[in-house]
Motif scaffolding. Structure first.
Motif, PDB file in Angstrom:
ATOM      1  N   ILE A  96       0.904  -1.187   0.054  1.00 44.32           N
ATOM      2  CA  ILE A  96       0.025  -0.107  -0.045  1.00 44.32           C
ATOM      3  C   ILE A  96       0.870   1.317   0.012  1.00 44.32           C
ATOM      4  CG2 ILE A  96      -1.832   1.332   1.238  1.00 44.32           C
ATOM      5  CD1 ILE A  96      -2.649  -1.453   2.383  1.00 44.32           C
ATOM      6  N   TYR A  97       0.536   2.379  -0.926  1.00 48.23           N
ATOM      7  CA  TYR A  97       1.349   3.700  -0.804  1.00 48.23           C
ATOM      8  C   TYR A  97       0.399   4.474  -0.509  1.00 48.23           C
ATOM      9  CZ  TYR A  97       5.070   0.915  -3.577  1.00 48.23           C
ATOM     10  OH  TYR A  97       6.056   0.202  -3.760  1.00 48.23           O
ATOM     11  N   ASP A  98       1.124   5.713  -0.529  1.00 44.89           N
ATOM     12  CA  ASP A  98       0.265   7.146  -0.171  1.00 44.89           C
ATOM     13  C   ASP A  98      -0.231   7.614  -1.392  1.00 44.89           C
ATOM     14  OD1 ASP A  98       2.627   8.147  -0.971  1.00 44.89           O
ATOM     15  OD2 ASP A  98       3.192   9.004   0.738  1.00 44.89           O
ATOM     16  N   ALA A  99       0.231   7.179  -2.568  1.00 40.12           N
ATOM     17  CA  ALA A  99      -0.424   7.576  -3.927  1.00 40.12           C
ATOM     18  C   ALA A  99      -0.006   6.569  -4.710  1.00 40.12           C
ATOM     19  CB  ALA A  99       0.540   8.877  -3.996  1.00 40.12           C
ATOM     20  N   ASP A 100      -0.532   6.585  -5.728  1.00 41.60           N
ATOM     21  CA  ASP A 100      -0.468   5.723  -6.856  1.00 41.60           C
ATOM     22  C   ASP A 100       1.057   5.559  -7.325  1.00 41.60           C
ATOM     23  OD1 ASP A 100      -0.541   4.031  -9.002  1.00 41.60           O
ATOM     24  OD2 ASP A 100      -2.283   4.747 -10.163  1.00 41.60           O
ATOM     25  N   PRO A 101       1.651   4.719  -6.995  1.00 39.94           N
ATOM     26  CA  PRO A 101       3.356   4.526  -7.411  1.00 39.94           C
ATOM     27  C   PRO A 101       3.475   4.278  -8.972  1.00 39.94           C
ATOM     28  CG  PRO A 101       2.560   2.394  -6.820  1.00 39.94           C
ATOM     29  CD  PRO A 101       1.353   3.280  -6.272  1.00 39.94           C
ATOM     30  N   LYS A 102       2.381   4.102  -9.923  1.00 42.30           N
ATOM     31  CA  LYS A 102       2.573   3.916 -11.241  1.00 42.30           C
ATOM     32  C   LYS A 102       2.579   5.580 -11.678  1.00 42.30           C
ATOM     33  CE  LYS A 102       0.721  -0.599 -11.586  1.00 42.30           C
ATOM     34  NZ  LYS A 102      -0.664  -1.579 -12.149  1.00 42.30           N
ATOM     35  N   LYS A 103       1.791   6.498 -11.132  1.00 40.33           N
ATOM     36  CA  LYS A 103       1.766   7.854 -11.596  1.00 40.33           C
ATOM     37  C   LYS A 103       2.740   8.776 -10.564  1.00 40.33           C
ATOM     38  CE  LYS A 103      -2.954   7.087 -12.714  1.00 40.33           C
ATOM     39  NZ  LYS A 103      -4.347   7.519 -12.324  1.00 40.33           N
ATOM     40  N   VAL A 104       3.058   8.242  -9.227  1.00 39.77           N
ATOM     41  CA  VAL A 104       3.986   9.357  -8.489  1.00 39.77           C
ATOM     42  C   VAL A 104       4.982   8.585  -8.145  1.00 39.77           C
ATOM     43  CG1 VAL A 104       3.935  10.663  -6.474  1.00 39.77           C
ATOM     44  CG2 VAL A 104       1.685  10.330  -7.677  1.00 39.77           C
ATOM     45  N   PRO A 105       6.304   8.613  -8.882  1.00 40.30           N
ATOM     46  CA  PRO A 105       7.541   7.829  -8.458  1.00 40.30           C
ATOM     47  C   PRO A 105       7.959   8.170  -7.118  1.00 40.30           C
ATOM     48  CG  PRO A 105       7.746   9.085 -10.624  1.00 40.30           C
ATOM     49  CD  PRO A 105       6.421   9.607  -9.858  1.00 40.30           C
ATOM     50  N   THR A 106       7.411   9.046  -6.461  1.00 44.09           N
ATOM     51  CA  THR A 106       7.974   9.284  -4.973  1.00 44.09           C
ATOM     52  C   THR A 106       7.122   8.744  -4.078  1.00 44.09           C
ATOM     53  OG1 THR A 106       6.953  11.620  -5.101  1.00 44.09           O
ATOM     54  CG2 THR A 106       9.173  11.465  -5.564  1.00 44.09           C
ATOM     55  N   ALA A 107       6.089   8.106  -4.453  1.00 48.46           N
ATOM     56  CA  ALA A 107       5.226   7.479  -3.642  1.00 48.46           C
ATOM     57  C   ALA A 107       5.693   6.831  -2.214  1.00 48.46           C
ATOM     58  CB  ALA A 107       4.022   6.927  -4.318  1.00 48.46           C
ATOM     59  N   LYS A 108       5.337   6.698  -1.203  1.00 50.62           N
ATOM     60  CA  LYS A 108       5.833   6.027  -0.093  1.00 50.62           C
ATOM     61  C   LYS A 108       5.030   4.760   0.153  1.00 50.62           C
ATOM     62  CE  LYS A 108       6.102   6.333   4.918  1.00 50.62           C
ATOM     63  NZ  LYS A 108       5.903   6.951   6.087  1.00 50.62           N
TER      64      LYS A 108
END
Length: 243
Positions: free
Chosen positions: A167-179
């Motif tokens: 689980i990420y705090d944003a979509d990792p496919k769209k936000v490379p810096t997602a945590k």
């Protein structure tokens, strides 16, 4: 594999996983790979049941958006999950895993009706039970079905196989810096509206204290690794420190 820390789990797969690299339908090679990983888990003594979505064939919400009546579209999606369940049953039985498909919509010619106590007995005997046709009712997703069946089967955890490694705090496919989170509380998932499962499914797991383990099922061998505590994943559970 070493012995898993759980005795009984429910494995939830999206229908899209069974597409493999395709755009729709069922990829036999992907079914065979997933079946092999489930077999490895069963051989450790783990009791396994499964819920597979139907999005690779028909998705109720998408159908409703295109003009289908929502209830009718959801029933069509439920029938798609039966097709996926039968495909997974075929893949597992080819490699010697005894499997039963139980459908919430009775269709005696192809599978058993859903009976909770019978499903439990199957798992106690080492059989994998695949729950098909959702809850048998429209307006409920297969995420909710997975949480419901996990509670009914007294599962120790719900493993959700997805296309990302947690689980990420944003979509990792769209936000490379997602945590990516290693662990989260149910309440944090709900409060932050993290799109891992439907809110009703998360709440149901919270109320029954069933941990949710989110991992990438598309990586070969990852189910076995996560069961050993080695693979990348996010666990959602009560009274945990978000990290």
């Amino acid at each position: 594999m070493t012995a898993p820390s759980f005795k009984r789990i429910l494995l939830k797969l999206s229908g899209e996983v069974l597409m493999g690299s395709g755009q729709f339908g069922i990829d036999p090679a992907t079914c065979d790979r997933v079946a092999t990983e489930v077999k490895e888990a069963v051989e450790t003594g783990l009791e396994v049941c499964m819920v597979v979505g139907g999005g690779n064939i028909f998705r109720g919400l998408a159908g409703a958006a295109q003009g289908f009546d929502r209830a009718s579209a959801d029933y069509m999606g439920m029938l798609a999950t039966v097709m996926n369940a039968l495909a997974m049953q075929n893949a597992m039985e080819k490699i010697g895993v005894q499997t039963r498909v139980q459908s919430a919509i009775p269709m005696a010619s192809v599978c058993e009706p859903y009976v909770r106590r019978r499903a439990e007995r199957h798992m106690e005997k080492g059989r994998v039970v695949i729950f098909a046709a959702g809850t048998g009712l429209p307006f409920f997703t297969t995420d909710t079905t997975a949480a419901l069946r996990a509670a009914e089967m007294n599962c120790d955890a719900l493993f959700k196989g997805t296309s990302v490694d947690g689980i990420y705090d944003a979509d990792p496919k769209k936000v490379p810096t997602a945590k990516r989170y290693d662990s989260l509380s149910y309440d944090r998932v709900l409060a932050d509206n993290l799109k891992v499962m439907d809110a009703s499914a998360v709440a149901l797991c919270r109320d029954n204290n069933i941990p949710i383990v989110v991992f990438n099922i598309r990586d070969e061998g990852n189910l076995s690794a996560v069961l050993r505590g080695e693979g990348a994943s996010t666990i959602v559970q009560n009274e945990t420190i978000d990290a």
